[in-house]
Write a protein that holds these residues in place. Sequence first.
Motif, PDB file in Angstrom:
ATOM      1  N   ARG A   1      -0.850   6.220  -5.934  1.00 25.28           N
ATOM      2  CA  ARG A   1      -1.679   7.313  -6.475  1.00 25.28           C
ATOM      3  C   ARG A   1      -0.910   7.989  -7.602  1.00 25.28           C
ATOM      4  O   ARG A   1       0.235   7.652  -7.867  1.00 25.28           O
ATOM      5  CB  ARG A   1      -1.932   8.327  -5.347  1.00 25.28           C
ATOM      6  N   ILE A   2      -1.504   9.021  -8.224  1.00 26.67           N
ATOM      7  CA  ILE A   2      -0.747   9.725  -9.268  1.00 26.67           C
ATOM      8  C   ILE A   2       0.126  10.831  -8.672  1.00 26.67           C
ATOM      9  O   ILE A   2       0.927  11.426  -9.383  1.00 26.67           O
ATOM     10  CB  ILE A   2      -1.660  10.309 -10.382  1.00 26.67           C
TER      11      ILE A   2
ATOM     12  N   ASN B   1       0.832  -1.207   0.000  1.00 24.07           N
ATOM     13  CA  ASN B   1       0.000   0.000   0.000  1.00 24.07           C
ATOM     14  C   ASN B   1       0.868   1.260   0.000  1.00 24.07           C
ATOM     15  O   ASN B   1       1.554   1.550   0.974  1.00 24.07           O
ATOM     16  CB  ASN B   1      -0.921  -0.006   1.226  1.00 24.07           C
ATOM     17  N   VAL B   2       0.818   1.989  -1.117  1.00 25.90           N
ATOM     18  CA  VAL B   2       1.511   3.283  -1.195  1.00 25.90           C
ATOM     19  C   VAL B   2       0.462   4.321  -1.613  1.00 25.90           C
ATOM     20  O   VAL B   2       0.715   5.210  -2.411  1.00 25.90           O
ATOM     21  CB  VAL B   2       2.692   3.219  -2.201  1.00 25.90           C
ATOM     22  N   GLY B   3      -0.752   4.165  -1.067  1.00 25.73           N
ATOM     23  CA  GLY B   3      -1.820   5.058  -1.500  1.00 25.73           C
ATOM     24  C   GLY B   3      -2.719   5.568  -0.396  1.00 25.73           C
ATOM     25  O   GLY B   3      -3.479   6.509  -0.593  1.00 25.73           O
ATOM     26  N   CYS B   4      -2.610   4.968   0.803  1.00 29.12           N
ATOM     27  CA  CYS B   4      -3.523   5.375   1.874  1.00 29.12           C
ATOM     28  C   CYS B   4      -3.011   6.630   2.566  1.00 29.12           C
ATOM     29  O   CYS B   4      -1.868   6.670   3.010  1.00 29.12           O
ATOM     30  CB  CYS B   4      -3.683   4.235   2.894  1.00 29.12           C
TER      31      CYS B   4
ATOM     32  N   PHE C   1       3.867   4.890   6.481  1.00 25.50           N
ATOM     33  CA  PHE C   1       3.645   4.092   5.282  1.00 25.50           C
ATOM     34  C   PHE C   1       2.421   4.630   4.550  1.00 25.50           C
ATOM     35  O   PHE C   1       1.985   5.738   4.828  1.00 25.50           O
ATOM     36  CB  PHE C   1       3.574   2.595   5.594  1.00 25.50           C
ATOM     37  N   GLY C   2       1.919   3.862   3.584  1.00 22.80           N
ATOM     38  CA  GLY C   2       0.799   4.378   2.783  1.00 22.80           C
ATOM     39  C   GLY C   2       1.281   5.420   1.791  1.00 22.80           C
ATOM     40  O   GLY C   2       2.430   5.393   1.334  1.00 22.80           O
ATOM     41  N   ALA C   3       0.412   6.394   1.484  1.00 27.46           N
ATOM     42  CA  ALA C   3       0.675   7.352   0.410  1.00 27.46           C
ATOM     43  C   ALA C   3       1.934   8.182   0.633  1.00 27.46           C
ATOM     44  O   ALA C   3       2.617   8.560  -0.329  1.00 27.46           O
ATOM     45  CB  ALA C   3      -0.530   8.274   0.244  1.00 27.46           C
ATOM     46  N   CYS C   4       2.266   8.462   1.915  1.00 20.80           N
ATOM     47  CA  CYS C   4       3.433   9.326   2.156  1.00 20.80           C
ATOM     48  C   CYS C   4       4.719   8.689   1.620  1.00 20.80           C
ATOM     49  O   CYS C   4       5.704   9.374   1.363  1.00 20.80           O
ATOM     50  CB  CYS C   4       3.557   9.700   3.640  1.00 20.80           C
TER      51      CYS C   4
END
Length: 308
Positions: A123-124, A79-82, A92-95
């Motif tokens: 995400r974009i 997950n690289v979008g939350c 982690f996630g989007a950041c």
Amino acid sequence: MLDWTDKHCRYFHRILTKQTLLYTEMVTTGAILFGKGDYLAFNAKEHPVSLQLGGSEPKALAQCAKLAQERGYDEINLNVGCPSDRVQNGMFGACLMANAELVAKCVASMQEQIDIPVTVKTRIGIDDQDSYTFLCQFIEKVMPFTKTFIIHARKAWLSGLSPKENREVPPLNYERVYQLKQDYPHLTIAINGGIKTIDEIKQHLHYVDGVMVGREAYQNPMLLTQIDSQIFGLPKPAIDPILAIKGLYPYIEQQLTKGAQLNHIMRHTLGIFNGRKGAKQWRRYLSENAHKQGAGIEVVEQALTFIN
Ligand SMILES: Cc1cc2nc3c(=O)[nH]c(=O)nc-3n(C[C@H](O)[C@H](O)[C@H](O)COP(=O)(O)O)c2cc1C
């Protein structure tokens, strides 16, 4: 999807579609390595199923990926979008989009340990880092270690918006995802965000390799009954929703004997009759009765009598 695509939901969705790849909720490395529950539990009938991991420590991710492979998962997704605060606090996630090198390390570290594919959902862009160049730089850093990216076609604001707003407010930019596929044709690119119908899925498939559907698949599960024939071309009529619910009975019986509550299973089915006469009564009856002590199949049977 957190709180939505748990094992009961996935079991139900697998009755509706045989071919679609299903994803778990995001599970953090901390939960898997130090939590009390079995966060990797899934039913053998769910295949193909991808475990989505949340984390940013290459070693911990690799450990979890290995455990997941041993348990039989078909894929690991990072997950690289939350954008939620909780996830950002865990780094982690989007950041992580701002730290492509670390993402590359995480993916490499997992892929070294396992044979099943590791994929990345992102995400974009994030905040003001939303240019196409930024997205390409991210992809180029990570692509030596994975070929598959699922791209939610809107950026995330890391502060100021709730996770829900971050799924609605930043505008969708499908063109950008199409561009990515054009510029990196060797990559497998799946698109995500705001996709609701079979026709829309087919349209996107002219430009990218795959489509991920989130909210619509959950809220309108009948969509899933058309995927095998309409998208995968299987000669198979869409499953009847009443039969789909009855197909759940053996699973419900088995889960109830293991201590599950009926409402925890049936909540994922509430939208199956949407648009049909009696759908509201179906939802209401289950909402009012499935949580009661001892509720079993008879509650579902009663709820079904409202559907005609
Ligand atoms: C309740 C809920 C939980 C979600 N949890 C996750 C998650 O755990 N991991 C993830 O990558 N995306 C998660 N998402 C985002 C969706 O996967 C998807 O990217 C987003 O909703 C946009 O796609 P859609 O318009 O098809 O729903 C979640 C969305 C919702 C509504």
